[in-house]
Design a protein around this motif. Structure first.
Motif, PDB file in Angstrom:
ATOM      1  N   THR A 290       0.847  -1.287   0.005  1.00 42.05           N
ATOM      2  CA  THR A 290       0.058   0.022   0.121  1.00 42.05           C
ATOM      3  C   THR A 290       0.849   1.221   0.136  1.00 42.05           C
ATOM      4  O   THR A 290       0.187   2.305  -0.414  1.00 42.05           O
ATOM      5  CB  THR A 290      -1.057  -0.061   1.298  1.00 42.05           C
ATOM      6  N   GLY A 291       2.078   1.123   0.310  1.00 46.18           N
ATOM      7  CA  GLY A 291       2.916   2.271   0.575  1.00 46.18           C
ATOM      8  C   GLY A 291       2.592   3.198   1.571  1.00 46.18           C
ATOM      9  O   GLY A 291       1.575   2.982   2.587  1.00 46.18           O
ATOM     10  N   GLY A 292       3.200   4.272   1.856  1.00 48.55           N
ATOM     11  CA  GLY A 292       3.129   5.262   3.017  1.00 48.55           C
ATOM     12  C   GLY A 292       3.771   4.682   4.240  1.00 48.55           C
ATOM     13  O   GLY A 292       4.417   4.118   4.336  1.00 48.55           O
ATOM     14  N   ASN A 293       3.433   5.550   5.373  1.00 49.04           N
ATOM     15  CA  ASN A 293       4.181   5.519   6.480  1.00 49.04           C
ATOM     16  C   ASN A 293       3.764   4.147   7.366  1.00 49.04           C
ATOM     17  O   ASN A 293       4.469   3.648   8.228  1.00 49.04           O
ATOM     18  CB  ASN A 293       3.886   6.594   7.643  1.00 49.04           C
ATOM     19  N   ASN A 294       2.576   3.556   6.998  1.00 51.13           N
ATOM     20  CA  ASN A 294       2.052   2.485   7.611  1.00 51.13           C
ATOM     21  C   ASN A 294       1.789   1.427   6.598  1.00 51.13           C
ATOM     22  O   ASN A 294       0.492   1.041   6.262  1.00 51.13           O
ATOM     23  CB  ASN A 294       0.719   2.470   8.380  1.00 51.13           C
ATOM     24  N   SER A 295       2.696   1.343   5.702  1.00 51.51           N
ATOM     25  CA  SER A 295       2.598   0.310   4.644  1.00 51.51           C
ATOM     26  C   SER A 295       2.287  -1.159   5.155  1.00 51.51           C
ATOM     27  O   SER A 295       3.046  -1.675   5.996  1.00 51.51           O
ATOM     28  CB  SER A 295       3.842   0.273   3.743  1.00 51.51           C
ATOM     29  N   PHE A 296       1.530  -1.622   4.275  1.00 52.13           N
ATOM     30  CA  PHE A 296       1.188  -3.086   4.209  1.00 52.13           C
ATOM     31  C   PHE A 296       1.459  -3.795   2.997  1.00 52.13           C
ATOM     32  O   PHE A 296       1.035  -3.627   1.999  1.00 52.13           O
ATOM     33  CB  PHE A 296      -0.266  -3.483   4.527  1.00 52.13           C
ATOM     34  N   SER A 297       2.564  -4.893   3.054  1.00 55.14           N
ATOM     35  CA  SER A 297       2.987  -5.510   1.881  1.00 55.14           C
ATOM     36  C   SER A 297       2.397  -6.976   2.060  1.00 55.14           C
ATOM     37  O   SER A 297       1.999  -7.617   3.100  1.00 55.14           O
ATOM     38  CB  SER A 297       4.369  -5.543   1.939  1.00 55.14           C
ATOM     39  N   TYR A 298       2.123  -7.563   0.768  1.00 52.56           N
ATOM     40  CA  TYR A 298       1.427  -8.876   0.785  1.00 52.56           C
ATOM     41  C   TYR A 298       2.034  -9.680  -0.483  1.00 52.56           C
ATOM     42  O   TYR A 298       2.410  -8.959  -1.568  1.00 52.56           O
ATOM     43  CB  TYR A 298      -0.056  -8.544   0.623  1.00 52.56           C
ATOM     44  N   ALA A 299       2.066 -10.924  -0.635  1.00 57.29           N
ATOM     45  CA  ALA A 299       2.438 -11.705  -1.534  1.00 57.29           C
ATOM     46  C   ALA A 299       1.872 -12.980  -1.430  1.00 57.29           C
ATOM     47  O   ALA A 299       2.110 -13.665  -0.326  1.00 57.29           O
ATOM     48  CB  ALA A 299       4.039 -11.902  -1.766  1.00 57.29           C
ATOM     49  N   LEU A 300       1.242 -13.694  -2.342  1.00 57.53           N
ATOM     50  CA  LEU A 300       0.694 -14.957  -2.339  1.00 57.53           C
ATOM     51  C   LEU A 300       1.082 -15.671  -3.605  1.00 57.53           C
ATOM     52  O   LEU A 300       0.894 -14.978  -4.694  1.00 57.53           O
ATOM     53  CB  LEU A 300      -0.909 -14.920  -1.924  1.00 57.53           C
ATOM     54  N   THR A 301       1.372 -17.079  -3.356  1.00 53.39           N
ATOM     55  CA  THR A 301       1.576 -17.870  -4.691  1.00 53.39           C
ATOM     56  C   THR A 301       1.165 -19.100  -4.498  1.00 53.39           C
ATOM     57  O   THR A 301       1.237 -19.817  -3.337  1.00 53.39           O
ATOM     58  CB  THR A 301       3.056 -18.019  -4.877  1.00 53.39           C
ATOM     59  N   ALA A 302       0.463 -19.695  -5.598  1.00 56.39           N
ATOM     60  CA  ALA A 302      -0.043 -21.032  -5.485  1.00 56.39           C
ATOM     61  C   ALA A 302       0.476 -21.707  -6.758  1.00 56.39           C
ATOM     62  O   ALA A 302       0.621 -21.314  -7.832  1.00 56.39           O
ATOM     63  CB  ALA A 302      -1.473 -21.152  -5.504  1.00 56.39           C
ATOM     64  N   GLY A 303       0.721 -23.128  -6.499  1.00 55.39           N
ATOM     65  CA  GLY A 303       1.241 -23.758  -7.681  1.00 55.39           C
ATOM     66  C   GLY A 303       0.790 -25.436  -7.646  1.00 55.39           C
ATOM     67  O   GLY A 303       0.403 -25.953  -6.702  1.00 55.39           O
ATOM     68  N   LYS A 304       0.776 -25.669  -8.915  1.00 57.67           N
ATOM     69  CA  LYS A 304       0.504 -27.379  -9.100  1.00 57.67           C
ATOM     70  C   LYS A 304       1.292 -28.036 -10.181  1.00 57.67           C
ATOM     71  O   LYS A 304       1.509 -27.392 -11.147  1.00 57.67           O
ATOM     72  CB  LYS A 304      -0.844 -27.400  -9.366  1.00 57.67           C
ATOM     73  N   GLU A 305       1.720 -29.189  -9.654  1.00 59.38           N
ATOM     74  CA  GLU A 305       2.668 -29.811 -10.799  1.00 59.38           C
ATOM     75  C   GLU A 305       2.053 -31.246 -10.752  1.00 59.38           C
ATOM     76  O   GLU A 305       1.880 -31.757  -9.773  1.00 59.38           O
ATOM     77  CB  GLU A 305       3.965 -29.884 -10.383  1.00 59.38           C
ATOM     78  N   LYS A 306       2.178 -31.758 -11.809  1.00 60.85           N
ATOM     79  CA  LYS A 306       1.564 -33.252 -12.128  1.00 60.85           C
ATOM     80  C   LYS A 306       2.319 -33.968 -13.301  1.00 60.85           C
ATOM     81  O   LYS A 306       2.670 -33.223 -14.281  1.00 60.85           O
ATOM     82  CB  LYS A 306       0.166 -33.361 -12.292  1.00 60.85           C
ATOM     83  N   SER A 307       2.803 -35.082 -12.976  1.00 60.85           N
ATOM     84  CA  SER A 307       3.510 -35.832 -14.318  1.00 60.85           C
ATOM     85  C   SER A 307       3.108 -37.263 -14.234  1.00 60.85           C
ATOM     86  O   SER A 307       3.140 -37.720 -13.091  1.00 60.85           O
ATOM     87  CB  SER A 307       4.952 -35.411 -14.070  1.00 60.85           C
ATOM     88  N   ASP A 308       3.053 -37.936 -15.301  1.00 66.18           N
ATOM     89  CA  ASP A 308       3.052 -39.444 -15.307  1.00 66.18           C
ATOM     90  C   ASP A 308       4.596 -40.176 -15.070  1.00 66.18           C
ATOM     91  O   ASP A 308       4.543 -41.041 -14.606  1.00 66.18           O
ATOM     92  CB  ASP A 308       2.579 -39.942 -16.514  1.00 66.18           C
ATOM     93  N   GLY A 309       5.513 -39.227 -15.317  1.00 66.52           N
ATOM     94  CA  GLY A 309       7.002 -39.803 -15.030  1.00 66.52           C
ATOM     95  C   GLY A 309       7.232 -41.036 -16.041  1.00 66.52           C
ATOM     96  O   GLY A 309       6.753 -41.126 -16.908  1.00 66.52           O
ATOM     97  N   PHE A 310       8.533 -41.522 -15.432  1.00 69.41           N
ATOM     98  CA  PHE A 310       9.002 -42.697 -16.051  1.00 69.41           C
ATOM     99  C   PHE A 310       9.302 -43.604 -15.152  1.00 69.41           C
ATOM    100  O   PHE A 310       9.532 -43.129 -13.752  1.00 69.41           O
ATOM    101  CB  PHE A 310       9.973 -42.367 -16.992  1.00 69.41           C
ATOM    102  N   SER A 311       9.904 -44.823 -15.497  1.00 73.95           N
ATOM    103  CA  SER A 311      10.284 -45.814 -14.553  1.00 73.95           C
ATOM    104  C   SER A 311      11.288 -45.297 -13.706  1.00 73.95           C
ATOM    105  O   SER A 311      12.359 -44.984 -14.042  1.00 73.95           O
ATOM    106  CB  SER A 311      10.539 -47.169 -14.843  1.00 73.95           C
ATOM    107  N   ALA A 312      11.535 -45.271 -12.269  1.00 74.73           N
ATOM    108  CA  ALA A 312      12.495 -44.872 -11.421  1.00 74.73           C
ATOM    109  C   ALA A 312      13.700 -45.743 -11.715  1.00 74.73           C
ATOM    110  O   ALA A 312      14.896 -45.186 -11.710  1.00 74.73           O
ATOM    111  CB  ALA A 312      12.111 -44.742 -10.063  1.00 74.73           C
ATOM    112  N   SER A 313      13.477 -47.009 -11.597  1.00 71.95           N
ATOM    113  CA  SER A 313      14.486 -47.994 -11.601  1.00 71.95           C
ATOM    114  C   SER A 313      14.792 -48.741 -13.325  1.00 71.95           C
ATOM    115  O   SER A 313      13.683 -48.255 -14.000  1.00 71.95           O
ATOM    116  CB  SER A 313      14.117 -49.225 -10.524  1.00 71.95           C
TER     117      SER A 313
END
Length: 661
Positions: A227-250
């Motif tokens: 918001t700025g000013g002498n009594n500034s309020f700062s904020y940050a929000l992040t949301a994420g999503k990842e998905k994969s079928d992948g491959f054989s680990a071994s």
């Protein structure tokens, strides 16, 4: 010898260079001379080092002007308060938000794998267990912080890298070498601090969506501002999503209790945020948090779909107050949870749980004395473990006090620090460090330092049934290093030599030396000593529309008790990158190289060296819109980080990003 003649020729003369750049070249000749002195007195792979050095100093001298903070950003991890990188005596590297966006890396492990002094290990695809080695140190000999909050498992001693979301990260700082005087136990090889996105200025939105091989999908969105000013309020929000079928680990050839040819995918969800309020000028309060959840498949035989369920949570509240013009005080309460549940078979016998909760309270006071800084720090840390393994659940606490003094006197920089950690589980340990730096000019500086460190025994080391020994002592480290740093705002060169001696190293022995131990059972105990020694060379240049960077590590991480190379660590590894920008288009290439490693303590199982070539490009097709494409491992190299575990083959990933300017 060609490289030596090339370098010495450069040192002797610059007559072919225009007079307007002679003064800049004098600094480069001086740094080249000292780089040669370091390399020629070090026994590890001089030929490769000299070749890379010659290539670096032979680069064109007429570079385009870089922005002031290109090579001299503000960092906080090394001394726990903001400083320009040029004033920090610890070997430190930053990965900026621009670096992350340009890299197109899919995971934090992928991002770290490209950095100097770092090697990674992974048991399969992006969702599987991963390790990070700093200067050859074990994964549990390093500390990981998220916005100042220490994370990790008290049973394994290491952070869960696969659960950390890259989408929430603004930038990363890596400090190499011991930092036990700043952060206590386990900072033997170094500290990696992850900073999540922070709010300032006008409200801005960003979003990203991408798709790649193995049906990999990624999406994220964030909002930030103040918001700025002498009594500034700062904020940050992040949301994420990842998905994969992948491959054989071994891979085919793995033991039957491991091998399963099915695909091993993952599903990750995360949210992070920062909120701050300025009560008055110089008086701030804030809240920072990160929550991530990972559901990942892995291989544990062909009869069951084995899975790991991981939750990573961290949060802190703080108040920061400037009580006097030269006195700033910060009080912080933080908590981190690392919850891991593995399911490898039907029934309770195939289910294991390892949950860690860490609680930290710290009071830090920074007092300016002229240009010097005196820091006084008090901390209390509590670790609690809940596990399905009998005898492993429990708790311990550590009370700490630390003091440091950072001095600036013209061309001279110096620091001295000490810390006392008093643990309910392993007693009292004192650590200290001293460092000195001298500026030959505004562009060239030499550093020398010595520091001690220790790694606390994990709960597994102490209490795991038929494995841990309750009387195990902490590992101890003694590190000495020297370095040269050249930075003229247009180009950057550095060379570091380090020698880190570790004693009372905890390792498994098949014949346990403890009196009364069960016959035929081995144990984990203080039996070994190790030496982590090496040279790191790094450079970055910007000329015209091109950015060129590279790093080479020549190291010898060795178990001195048996005179064998430490497992999964190479003696040589390197990274090189070139990118070109014209208007809205940026295109680049990366080359990652690693020498051979060994998959076992006896050095009988060899993992071959490898080279990976990657291409990436971004194109801004509208004011706030850009498209990204990344082609990894374009030669489809088949290589192993762990014996009989697969790694990603040639793969393409594309995405679209929206970000308000």
């Amino acid at each position: 010898m060609f490289a030596i003649r090339m370098a010495h020729g450069y040192l002797r003369s610059s007559s072919s260079v225009p007079t307007s750049v002679q003064s800049g070249l004098r600094g480069r000749r001086l740094v080249a001379y000292y780089l040669l002195k370091i390399i020629m007195t070090h026994a590890v792979s001089r030929h490769a080092a000299l070749t890379s050095l010659a290539l670096a100093i032979a680069a064109p001298a007429a570079f385009a002007q870089a922005t002031p903070d290109t090579f001299d950003p503000i960092v906080v991890t090394a001394n726990r308060y903001p400083q320009h990188l040029s004033e920090v005596l610890s070997d430190t590297q930053t990965i900026s938000s621009e670096d992350i966006a340009r890299s197109g890396a899919g995971t934090l492990i992928d991002l770290l794998q490209k950095q100097r002094g770092i090697e990674v290990n992974r048991s399969g695809g992006p969702g599987t267990n991963s390790s990070v080695f700093i200067r050859g140190a074990n994964s549990n000999q390093n500390i990981v912080l998220v916005d100042g909050v220490r994370i990790g498992s008290a049973t394994s001693g290491a952070a869960n890298w696969s659960a950390l979301p890259l989408s929430s990260i603004d930038h990363v700082e890596i400090v190499y070498g011991p930092l036990s005087t700043m952060y206590g136990a386990d900072a033997v090889g170094g500290v990696i601090q992850i900073f999540t996105k922070k709010g300032d200025g006008a409200t801005r939105f960003s979003a990203f969506a991408g798709y790649g091989r193995d049906n990999t999908r990624q999406a994220e969105a964030s909002v930030a501002g103040s918001t700025g000013g002498n009594n500034s309020f700062s904020y940050a929000l992040t949301a994420g999503k990842e998905k994969s079928d992948g491959f054989s680990a071994s891979k085919l050839g793995a033991p039957t209790y491991t091998y399963n040819p099915d695909k091993d995918g993952y599903d990750k969800e995360s949210v992070s945020g920062q909120f701050g309020y300025q009560m008055a000028k110089g008086h701030d309060v804030g809240l920072v948090f990160l929550n991530s959840k990972l559901d990942a498949q892995y291989d544990a035989g062909s009869n069951f779909d084995a899975r790991n369920y991981n939750k990573q949570e961290s949060a802190s509240v703080f108040t920061k107050n400037q009580f006097l013009p030269n006195w700033t005080s910060e009080l912080r309460y933080a908590q981190a949870k690392d919850k891991q549940t593995s399911v490898s078979a039907l029934g309770s016998s195939g289910r294991s749980q390892f949950d860690t909760k860490q609680t930290d309270i710290s009071w830090q006071n920074d007092i300016l004395i002229g240009r010097d800084t005196l820091q006084l720090l008090g901390e209390y840390r509590d670790e609690d473990v809940v596990s399905s393994t009998k005898g492993l659940s429990g708790g311990r606490n550590t009370k700490s006090f630390a003091a440091s003094y950072n001095l600036v006197r013209g061309a001279h920089l110096a620091s001295i620090s000490g810390r006392r950690d008093d643990s309910s589980a392993f007693g009292t340990h004192n650590t200290g460090s001293v460092a000195y730096g001298y500026r030959f000019s505004n562009t060239l500086r030499a550093n020398a330092s010595y520091g001690t460190s220790f790694r606390a025994p994990t709960f597994n080391d102490l209490y795991y049934p038929d494995f841990g020994i309750p009387t195990n002592k902490p590992e101890k480290g003694r590190n000495a290093e020297i370095g040269l740093h050249y930075n003229d705002g247009q180009s950057q060169l550095s060379a570091i030599y380090y020698h880190n001696k570790i004693t009372d190293m905890i390792n498994y022995v098949s014949a346990c030396p403890v009196i009364g131990w069960k016959p035929g059972y081995g144990c984990s105990t203080n039996v070994d000593k190790a030496l982590l020694e090496g040279v790191t060379l790094a450079g970055a240049h910007k000329f015209g529309a091109f950015n060129v960077s590279g790093n080479i590590d020549l190291q010898d991480p060795r178990n001195e008790s048996i005179d064998k190379q430490l497992t999964l660590r190479a003696k040589k590894h390197a990274n090189f990158a070139v990118d070109y920008t014209t208007g809205p288009l940026t295109a680049g290439t990366e080359w990652q190289l690693s020498g051979k490693r060994f998959g076992d303590t006896a050095n009988k199982t060899t993992l071959g060296g490898y080279g990976l070539l990657n291409l990436y490009t971004t194109y801004q097709f509208a004011r706030d819109w850009s498209v990204l494409a990344r082609w990894n491992n374009i030669t489809n190299k088949d290589y192993e980080l762990s014996r009989f575990y697969a790694t990603p083959r040639s793969n393409l990933f594309v995405g679209v990003r929206y970000g308000m300017k």
